[in-house]
Design a protein around this motif. Sequence first.
Motif, mmCIF file in Angstrom:
data_model
loop_
_atom_site.group_PDB
_atom_site.id
_atom_site.type_symbol
_atom_site.label_atom_id
_atom_site.label_comp_id
_atom_site.label_asym_id
_atom_site.label_seq_id
_atom_site.Cartn_x
_atom_site.Cartn_y
_atom_site.Cartn_z
ATOM 1 N N SER A 548 -5.341 9.893 -29.098
ATOM 2 C CA SER A 548 -5.646 11.260 -29.520
ATOM 3 C C SER A 548 -7.127 11.588 -29.515
ATOM 4 O O SER A 548 -7.483 12.746 -29.715
ATOM 5 C CB SER A 548 -5.074 11.496 -30.925
ATOM 6 O OG SER A 548 -5.646 10.596 -31.853
ATOM 7 N N ILE A 549 -8.021 10.600 -29.322
ATOM 8 C CA ILE A 549 -9.453 10.889 -29.278
ATOM 9 C C ILE A 549 -10.072 10.192 -28.077
ATOM 10 O O ILE A 549 -9.526 9.221 -27.548
ATOM 11 C CB ILE A 549 -10.178 10.442 -30.568
ATOM 12 C CG1 ILE A 549 -10.048 8.928 -30.772
ATOM 13 C CG2 ILE A 549 -9.675 11.209 -31.777
ATOM 14 C CD1 ILE A 549 -10.873 8.385 -31.914
ATOM 15 N N MET A 550 -11.232 10.714 -27.629
ATOM 16 C CA MET A 550 -11.980 10.085 -26.548
ATOM 17 C C MET A 550 -12.802 8.939 -27.123
ATOM 18 O O MET A 550 -13.397 9.063 -28.204
ATOM 19 C CB MET A 550 -12.899 11.101 -25.870
ATOM 20 C CG MET A 550 -12.186 12.324 -25.322
ATOM 21 S SD MET A 550 -11.056 11.941 -23.982
ATOM 22 C CE MET A 550 -12.191 11.545 -22.664
ATOM 23 N N ARG A 551 -12.864 7.834 -26.426
ATOM 24 C CA ARG A 551 -13.531 6.652 -26.957
ATOM 25 C C ARG A 551 -15.046 6.853 -27.032
ATOM 26 O O ARG A 551 -15.653 7.510 -26.200
ATOM 27 C CB ARG A 551 -13.210 5.440 -26.080
ATOM 28 C CG ARG A 551 -13.715 5.539 -24.649
ATOM 29 C CD ARG A 551 -13.216 4.396 -23.808
ATOM 30 N NE ARG A 551 -13.678 4.506 -22.420
ATOM 31 C CZ ARG A 551 -13.298 3.704 -21.433
ATOM 32 N NH1 ARG A 551 -12.430 2.738 -21.673
ATOM 33 N NH2 ARG A 551 -13.766 3.860 -20.208
ATOM 34 N N THR A 552 -15.655 6.261 -28.072
ATOM 35 C CA THR A 552 -17.104 6.258 -28.231
ATOM 36 C C THR A 552 -17.664 4.850 -28.073
ATOM 37 O O THR A 552 -18.880 4.655 -28.175
ATOM 38 C CB THR A 552 -17.488 6.807 -29.611
ATOM 39 O OG1 THR A 552 -16.795 6.051 -30.627
ATOM 40 C CG2 THR A 552 -17.115 8.271 -29.737
ATOM 41 N N THR A 553 -16.823 3.884 -27.853
ATOM 42 C CA THR A 553 -17.211 2.494 -27.606
ATOM 43 C C THR A 553 -16.081 1.825 -26.836
ATOM 44 O O THR A 553 -14.911 2.225 -26.966
ATOM 45 C CB THR A 553 -17.482 1.737 -28.918
ATOM 46 O OG1 THR A 553 -17.643 0.344 -28.637
ATOM 47 C CG2 THR A 553 -16.356 1.919 -29.917
ATOM 48 N N LEU A 554 -16.428 0.813 -26.046
ATOM 49 C CA LEU A 554 -15.408 0.092 -25.277
ATOM 50 C C LEU A 554 -14.831 -1.089 -26.034
ATOM 51 O O LEU A 554 -13.861 -1.699 -25.577
ATOM 52 C CB LEU A 554 -16.010 -0.413 -23.952
ATOM 53 C CG LEU A 554 -16.632 0.617 -23.014
ATOM 54 C CD1 LEU A 554 -17.054 -0.051 -21.711
ATOM 55 C CD2 LEU A 554 -15.671 1.754 -22.727
ATOM 56 N N PRO A 556 -12.998 -1.482 -28.888
ATOM 57 C CA PRO A 556 -11.575 -1.496 -29.280
ATOM 58 C C PRO A 556 -10.641 -1.800 -28.121
ATOM 59 O O PRO A 556 -9.656 -2.514 -28.279
ATOM 60 C CB PRO A 556 -11.353 -0.083 -29.832
ATOM 61 C CG PRO A 556 -12.692 0.383 -30.270
ATOM 62 C CD PRO A 556 -13.655 -0.223 -29.299
ATOM 63 N N GLY A 557 -10.930 -1.267 -26.940
ATOM 64 C CA GLY A 557 -10.082 -1.535 -25.778
ATOM 65 C C GLY A 557 -10.063 -3.012 -25.423
ATOM 66 O O GLY A 557 -9.007 -3.594 -25.134
ATOM 67 N N LEU A 558 -11.233 -3.672 -25.466
ATOM 68 C CA LEU A 558 -11.288 -5.105 -25.161
ATOM 69 C C LEU A 558 -10.539 -5.914 -26.212
ATOM 70 O O LEU A 558 -9.845 -6.885 -25.884
ATOM 71 C CB LEU A 558 -12.745 -5.557 -25.091
ATOM 72 C CG LEU A 558 -13.586 -4.979 -23.942
ATOM 73 C CD1 LEU A 558 -15.022 -5.462 -24.047
ATOM 74 C CD2 LEU A 558 -12.997 -5.352 -22.594
ATOM 75 N N PHE A 678 -7.633 -6.321 -36.180
ATOM 76 C CA PHE A 678 -7.026 -6.283 -34.852
ATOM 77 C C PHE A 678 -6.056 -7.445 -34.624
ATOM 78 O O PHE A 678 -5.604 -7.647 -33.494
ATOM 79 C CB PHE A 678 -8.120 -6.305 -33.778
ATOM 80 C CG PHE A 678 -8.801 -4.986 -33.573
ATOM 81 C CD1 PHE A 678 -8.317 -4.071 -32.656
ATOM 82 C CD2 PHE A 678 -9.909 -4.640 -34.327
ATOM 83 C CE1 PHE A 678 -8.933 -2.848 -32.472
ATOM 84 C CE2 PHE A 678 -10.541 -3.413 -34.149
ATOM 85 C CZ PHE A 678 -10.050 -2.514 -33.227
ATOM 86 N N ASP A 679 -5.728 -8.172 -35.681
ATOM 87 C CA ASP A 679 -4.754 -9.269 -35.603
ATOM 88 C C ASP A 679 -5.197 -10.334 -34.598
ATOM 89 O O ASP A 679 -4.416 -10.779 -33.755
ATOM 90 C CB ASP A 679 -3.368 -8.730 -35.246
ATOM 91 C CG ASP A 679 -2.259 -9.744 -35.525
ATOM 92 O OD1 ASP A 679 -2.509 -10.674 -36.314
ATOM 93 O OD2 ASP A 679 -1.176 -9.614 -34.944
ATOM 94 N N LEU A 680 -6.467 -10.738 -34.700
ATOM 95 C CA LEU A 680 -7.027 -11.783 -33.840
ATOM 96 C C LEU A 680 -7.379 -12.971 -34.727
ATOM 97 O O LEU A 680 -8.186 -12.841 -35.661
ATOM 98 C CB LEU A 680 -8.280 -11.263 -33.112
ATOM 99 C CG LEU A 680 -8.080 -10.004 -32.261
ATOM 100 C CD1 LEU A 680 -9.408 -9.461 -31.780
ATOM 101 C CD2 LEU A 680 -7.178 -10.308 -31.084
#
Length: 801
Positions: A548-554, A556-558, A678-680
């Motif tokens: 729902s939002i545009m990313r401001t950092t990469l 979270p995706g990694l 993030f369950d890591l």
Amino acid sequence: MKISWQWLKDYVEIPLSPPELAEILTNAGLEVENLNERRPAFQRVIVVKLVSFHAHPRSDHLSVCKVSDGKKDYSIVCGAPNLKVGELVALAQEGATLSGAETIGRTYFQDVLSEGMLCSEKELGLSEDAAGIMVLPANLPLGATLESALGLADWIFEINITPNRSDCLCLLGVAREVSALTGQPLHITPAKKIAGRMVDGSSTTVTIERPDLCPRYVAQLIFGVKIAPSPFWLRRRLEAVGVRPINNIVDVTNYVMLEMGQPLHAFDLERLEEKRIVVRTAAPGGSFTTLDGLDRKMPEEALMICDGRKPVALAGIMGGLNSEVHPQSQNILLESAYFDPMGIRRTSKRIGLATEASLRFERGIDPNGTLRAAERAAAMMVELAGGTMAREPVDNYPRKIEPQKIILRSVRANKILGTAIQPREMQNYLQNLKLGIEPMGPDNFQATIPTYRVDLQREIDLIEEVARLHGFQRIPVTLPAGRVSAEKKTKLQRTAERARNLLTACGFWEVINYSFISPRALQDLRLLPADKRLRALRIHNPLSEEQSIMRTTLIPGLLQVARTNFYRQNLDLKIFEMGRVFFVRDEQELPEEVEILSGLITGFSEEESWAKLKQECDFFDLKGTLEALLGGLGICDVRFLPLTDEPYLHPGKACRLEMPGNILGEMGELHTDVCHNFDLDQKIFVFELNFQNLTDKAEERQVFKPLPRYPAVSRDLALVVNEEIAAADLLRTLGEANNGFIAEIKLFDLYRGKPVPAGKKSLAFRLKYRQEDRTLTDREVNEFHQKLTNLLVERFGGVIR
């Protein structure tokens, strides 16, 4: 959209077989996805006339009937209650098979011979009506097979109608196409005039409060109807195209919608307060119960059909439960309206309700066809349900929508199509589509576009129509002429390619994630409220809250990629992503877009081997990767400075990458709380760099030096210094003191422990000395080496070990 072959032939004679017609329609842009033959499940059933009947001598519920096929009489024993002399009925002859695979033979019922069976609709498999025998229309030929007499053999075309061709969402629209493609005339049945059976229609009014959302509303009154099942032919046609019959009034509205493309709705006039119609938008926070029995909250700007006091229908989508036609209804108000397509689509999407009516309204119907459809439906209702209709319908049409006119230049059409079609031939094509044509010179003409063709807006649309009717297969296939030249890559693109190659050489895999993320992902990074990365650009119509939002950092995706791999027991990762992040700019519509390079390592640094011990990735593995990346891009003088204020990184295991006057990015170990969010469940090391800044500092020109002609002399220097002193500071001091003798400086040892005092560490450096034009003497090397040693001791308070 389903189309019946038998129904279609009422409007146009078709000199083709159904498969041939399907191919022609598909080639013209109306893709026929399926073509199914529809035949009755019975055989040897004929049309006969009931000549006489009398009671069975030994039964109180059976009758002995005499029927005739015009040549032969038959004696039939029947138990149906609706026998009537002179009516035509369906006879299953001896040897006939019915829908249940039952075979009919000569049978005796209590000593009375029955030479067949008079059938109900259910026994014939035509409907669920088993109340009595099927009564046939009086004009059918005696002795004819029931299949041929009623036209029960049919073909059903399933056509994929593209969104721009709303005119083909009805039988008449497809018939126009068939007429234009085959050259056969189009037969349109005019509405029947009910002479001498009309009454005054001034007992209702129509008020349109929002003419922008409802440009036209027609209300037709029909009085004294009798609600009953529809005749067989009407039910059969509706069922053929997938519509369930309900009763004669509702079935007529569906029939005319399928025939003419105009959705209709029938209200019970007695259930309308003040017996009038008001078209307005929904009250704020209001709700409405639709015909499906669901109570729905009405959004703002939802157009409602109301009576004098309350809403009675959701305009263009579905009627209300409070005004539906029921078995006791006698007086009907028939609605035939034109609603704004965007308004209907907006409401339909917001409440999650799509119907056959909303499909047509949101794609666009004919605003000038509403009155014709109302007259057609009213006449059919009077014919099928009795009663009388109002002398004149109420037609509220405040702003008439006029047909559009478009000029077509035949020279331009041929240039675009690559053809040599004559202007007269183009005119014939468009006239076959029922467009009005007015010549404007020898090669140009003006086309008047019927209002039902909402797809024809510009000259290029007319050119497409010419191509369709001429035949796409007749247009020559040519390749476009012109020279294609490759655009020179920008420095950013060239640097990105080099960075990808360098990281891949270091064992990394590139990943690509969506630019849309969840707001929760930024919160899980522990970002502070004042952090601009929390001011994300929100998407108006997201696929889900997770995007729902545009990313401001990469980052979270990694981390999500790492989590997905962990779930699949892939615990050793080296991944990177290069992409854009988006920051909201005050008082500007478009966000700031920044090119970012991020990476992640975790698990073991190398694959397990008998020759090496397994070693987990650590901070220095990532630092070494970045040093290799920066070195490969020709970027020097980068300092790795301690970083303690980045919320998602471990405060004691993070650093910032800086150059004079420029911050390149940051790297370090992921904070344990972020790992938990993030369950890591293992250590993660990440970096994020401003790739635009990297590009600005990258050196594209590579300078090669010849191999040295003279040998180097090595000296080691071990110094005990305070724990807080960075090795990089010592390396920088040595580099600044170079007088041209030093060829290489390398830190090769770090030691803590006895005999080194607590709070201190030992750093050992190896220096290589060389001159390009001669061999250095030991005296020269020793003297310069001693100067360097004294400089470090003096500046950092160290002790030579």
